[in-house]
Motif scaffolding. Structure first.
Motif, short mmCIF file in Angstrom:
data_model
loop_
_atom_site.label_atom_id
_atom_site.label_comp_id
_atom_site.label_asym_id
_atom_site.label_seq_id
_atom_site.Cartn_x
_atom_site.Cartn_y
_atom_site.Cartn_z
N ALA A 82 0.83 -1.21 0.00
CA ALA A 82 0.00 0.00 0.00
C ALA A 82 0.86 1.26 0.00
CB ALA A 82 -0.93 -0.02 1.22
N LEU A 83 1.95 1.25 0.76
CA LEU A 83 2.85 2.40 0.80
C LEU A 83 3.54 2.60 -0.55
CD1 LEU A 83 4.50 2.01 4.33
CD2 LEU A 83 2.84 3.74 3.61
N LEU A 84 3.94 1.51 -1.19
CA LEU A 84 4.63 1.62 -2.48
C LEU A 84 3.71 2.14 -3.57
CD1 LEU A 84 6.78 -1.66 -2.47
CD2 LEU A 84 7.61 0.69 -2.30
N THR A 85 2.43 1.84 -3.48
CA THR A 85 1.48 2.29 -4.50
C THR A 85 0.76 3.58 -4.11
OG1 THR A 85 -0.22 0.84 -3.53
CG2 THR A 85 1.10 -0.05 -5.33
N PHE A 86 1.02 4.08 -2.92
CA PHE A 86 0.36 5.29 -2.45
C PHE A 86 0.61 6.50 -3.35
CE2 PHE A 86 -0.02 8.88 0.69
CZ PHE A 86 -1.39 8.78 0.84
N PRO A 87 1.82 6.66 -3.95
CA PRO A 87 2.04 7.82 -4.82
C PRO A 87 1.09 7.92 -6.00
CG PRO A 87 4.13 6.84 -4.20
CD PRO A 87 3.06 5.90 -3.71
N LEU A 88 0.38 6.83 -6.34
CA LEU A 88 -0.60 6.91 -7.42
C LEU A 88 -1.70 7.91 -7.11
CD1 LEU A 88 -1.02 3.11 -8.29
CD2 LEU A 88 0.11 4.85 -9.67
N ALA A 89 -1.90 8.18 -5.83
CA ALA A 89 -2.95 9.12 -5.43
C ALA A 89 -2.48 10.57 -5.48
CB ALA A 89 -3.44 8.78 -4.01
N PHE A 90 -1.19 10.81 -5.70
CA PHE A 90 -0.66 12.16 -5.66
C PHE A 90 -0.62 12.79 -7.05
CE2 PHE A 90 2.08 11.11 -1.72
CZ PHE A 90 0.99 11.35 -0.90
N PRO A 91 -1.07 14.01 -7.20
CA PRO A 91 -0.85 14.73 -8.46
C PRO A 91 0.62 15.13 -8.59
CG PRO A 91 -1.92 16.15 -6.88
CD PRO A 91 -1.87 14.78 -6.25
N GLY A 92 1.02 15.50 -9.80
CA GLY A 92 2.42 15.82 -10.05
C GLY A 92 2.95 16.96 -9.22
N VAL A 93 2.11 17.97 -8.95
CA VAL A 93 2.57 19.12 -8.17
C VAL A 93 2.94 18.69 -6.76
CG1 VAL A 93 1.88 21.34 -7.21
CG2 VAL A 93 1.23 20.74 -9.55
N VAL A 94 2.16 17.78 -6.19
CA VAL A 94 2.45 17.29 -4.84
C VAL A 94 3.77 16.52 -4.84
CG1 VAL A 94 1.66 15.78 -2.98
CG2 VAL A 94 0.02 17.22 -4.20
N VAL A 95 3.98 15.69 -5.87
CA VAL A 95 5.24 14.96 -5.98
C VAL A 95 6.41 15.93 -6.07
CG1 VAL A 95 6.59 13.40 -7.43
CG2 VAL A 95 4.17 12.94 -7.04
N GLY A 96 6.27 16.97 -6.88
CA GLY A 96 7.33 17.97 -6.98
C GLY A 96 7.60 18.66 -5.66
N PHE A 97 6.54 18.98 -4.93
CA PHE A 97 6.71 19.63 -3.63
C PHE A 97 7.44 18.71 -2.65
CE2 PHE A 97 4.87 20.89 0.58
CZ PHE A 97 5.55 22.08 0.68
N MET A 98 7.15 17.41 -2.72
CA MET A 98 7.84 16.45 -1.85
C MET A 98 9.32 16.38 -2.18
SD MET A 98 4.96 13.43 -1.68
CE MET A 98 5.99 12.37 -0.67
N ILE A 99 9.66 16.45 -3.47
CA ILE A 99 11.08 16.45 -3.87
C ILE A 99 11.77 17.71 -3.36
CG2 ILE A 99 12.67 16.39 -5.81
CD1 ILE A 99 11.19 13.78 -5.30
N ILE A 100 11.07 18.83 -3.38
CA ILE A 100 11.64 20.07 -2.85
C ILE A 100 11.90 19.94 -1.34
CG2 ILE A 100 11.14 22.51 -2.37
CD1 ILE A 100 9.67 22.59 -5.04
N LEU A 101 10.96 19.34 -0.62
CA LEU A 101 11.15 19.13 0.81
C LEU A 101 12.30 18.17 1.09
CD1 LEU A 101 7.46 18.83 2.09
CD2 LEU A 101 8.99 20.80 2.24
N LEU A 102 12.59 17.31 0.12
CA LEU A 102 13.68 16.35 0.31
C LEU A 102 15.02 16.93 -0.13
CD1 LEU A 102 14.56 13.39 0.96
CD2 LEU A 102 14.13 12.88 -1.46
N ALA A 103 15.05 17.56 -1.31
CA ALA A 103 16.33 17.98 -1.89
C ALA A 103 16.35 19.44 -2.30
CB ALA A 103 16.66 17.10 -3.10
N GLY A 104 15.44 20.25 -1.75
CA GLY A 104 15.43 21.67 -2.06
C GLY A 104 16.36 22.46 -1.15
N ARG A 105 16.28 23.77 -1.24
CA ARG A 105 17.17 24.63 -0.47
C ARG A 105 16.96 24.49 1.03
NH1 ARG A 105 15.33 27.49 -4.87
NH2 ARG A 105 16.94 28.08 -6.38
N GLN A 106 15.74 24.17 1.43
CA GLN A 106 15.44 23.94 2.84
C GLN A 106 15.11 22.47 3.09
OE1 GLN A 106 15.92 26.49 4.83
NE2 GLN A 106 16.27 27.84 3.07
#
Length: 271
Positions: A94-118
């Motif tokens: 369920a955790l591995l397939t959970f990203p199917l529920a996320f739109p692309g903007v949310v995925v991008g925001f998560m990448i920023i929280l992971l590897a962004g300036r902050q």
């Protein structure tokens, strides 16, 4: 009511939806693409002009890299999850397939929280090395975002294909003295080839046309969805944006058509 009339009545909603939401918009898109100053030659701009050609190459290479890594990760994880039962397996799937529920903007925001300036990686690297590692807004961040929403799509297809494998073939190979790696290489992987082609095509097509993640992250790299967006909104170049859209659609459709010819109906099932 005759059977023929009943069939046509059932097909009427499909015909209306197909015409209204696919045929008419596509036809209008093609017409607008040919209304530029270069006419039909505007469709060749994606290959003739250096900026558009470089953007196309970036998009194809990024989609290809995403597809290859996605297939490797999803195949290993999918085979393990399908053939092993352990506590928490359902939760992990369920955790591995959970990203199917996320739109692309949310995925991008998560990448920023992971590897962004902050982001988390920047904070950790600053504490360890005294320097922040920031790559969310580069091709590496976009690649990571594409992986995030591609792996769940592929892993489900791989798990379904592994479930249908004939275990007797593997047992026969082992009884003839084949090593575990030889069984995987000569029996399992060839049997999964149609699933690889089908799910790989879906991953490639998704990465080619992904906009939300690119809109959030692609500040230091040009990809076709963002180029189309900027030509349409900032430059008001409707003809070029329409021509680029048709070109992007044709390339993606060609990949899907080739995959379907190699794997039959598996592509449709993967979608």
């Amino acid at each position: 009511m005759s059977q023929k009339s009943f069939v046509w009545l059932c097909l009427l909603p499909l015909a209306v939806v197909t015409t209204a939401f696919f045929l008419l918009p596509m036809a209008r898109l093609v017409v607008v693409g040919a209304e530029g100053p270069h006419g039909l030659a505007g469709y060749l701009a994606i290959l003739a002009e250096s900026r558009y050609r470089a953007t196309l190459i970036n998009t194809v290479l990024l989609a290809a890299a995403t597809t290859i890594v996605t297939l490797i990760v999803a195949t290993i994880a999918g085979m393990f999850l399908q053939r092993h039962r352990f506590p928490g397996r359902a939760v992990l799937i369920a955790l591995l397939t959970f990203p199917l529920a996320f739109p692309g903007v949310v995925v991008g925001f998560m990448i920023i929280l992971l590897a962004g300036r902050q982001g988390l990686i920047g904070d950790l690297s600053n504490r360890v090395f005294g320097e922040k590692f920031v790559f969310a807004y580069s091709i590496y961040g976009l690649f990571l975002g594409y992986l995030y929403f591609s792996i769940p799509r592929v892993i489900l297809t791989i798990m379904a294909a592994v479930q249908k494998l004939d275990v007797g073939l593997e047992e026969a190979a082992r009884s003839l003295g084949a090593s575990p790696w030889a069984v995987q290489r000569d029996v399992v992987l060839p049997a999964l080839a149609p699933a690889f082609v089908a799910s790989g095509a879906i991953a490639f097509a998704t990465a080619m046309g992904a906009f939300g993640t690119a809109f959030t992250l692609a500040t230091n790299i040009d990809v076709l969805p963002m180029l189309i967006y900027t030509e349409f909104t900032l430059a008001a170049n409707f003809a070029t944006s329409a021509a680029l859209s048709v070109g992007l659609g044709l390339i993606t459709w060609l990949i899907l058509a080739l995959a379907r010819s190699f794997s039959g109906s598996a592509v449709a099932a993967a979608g």
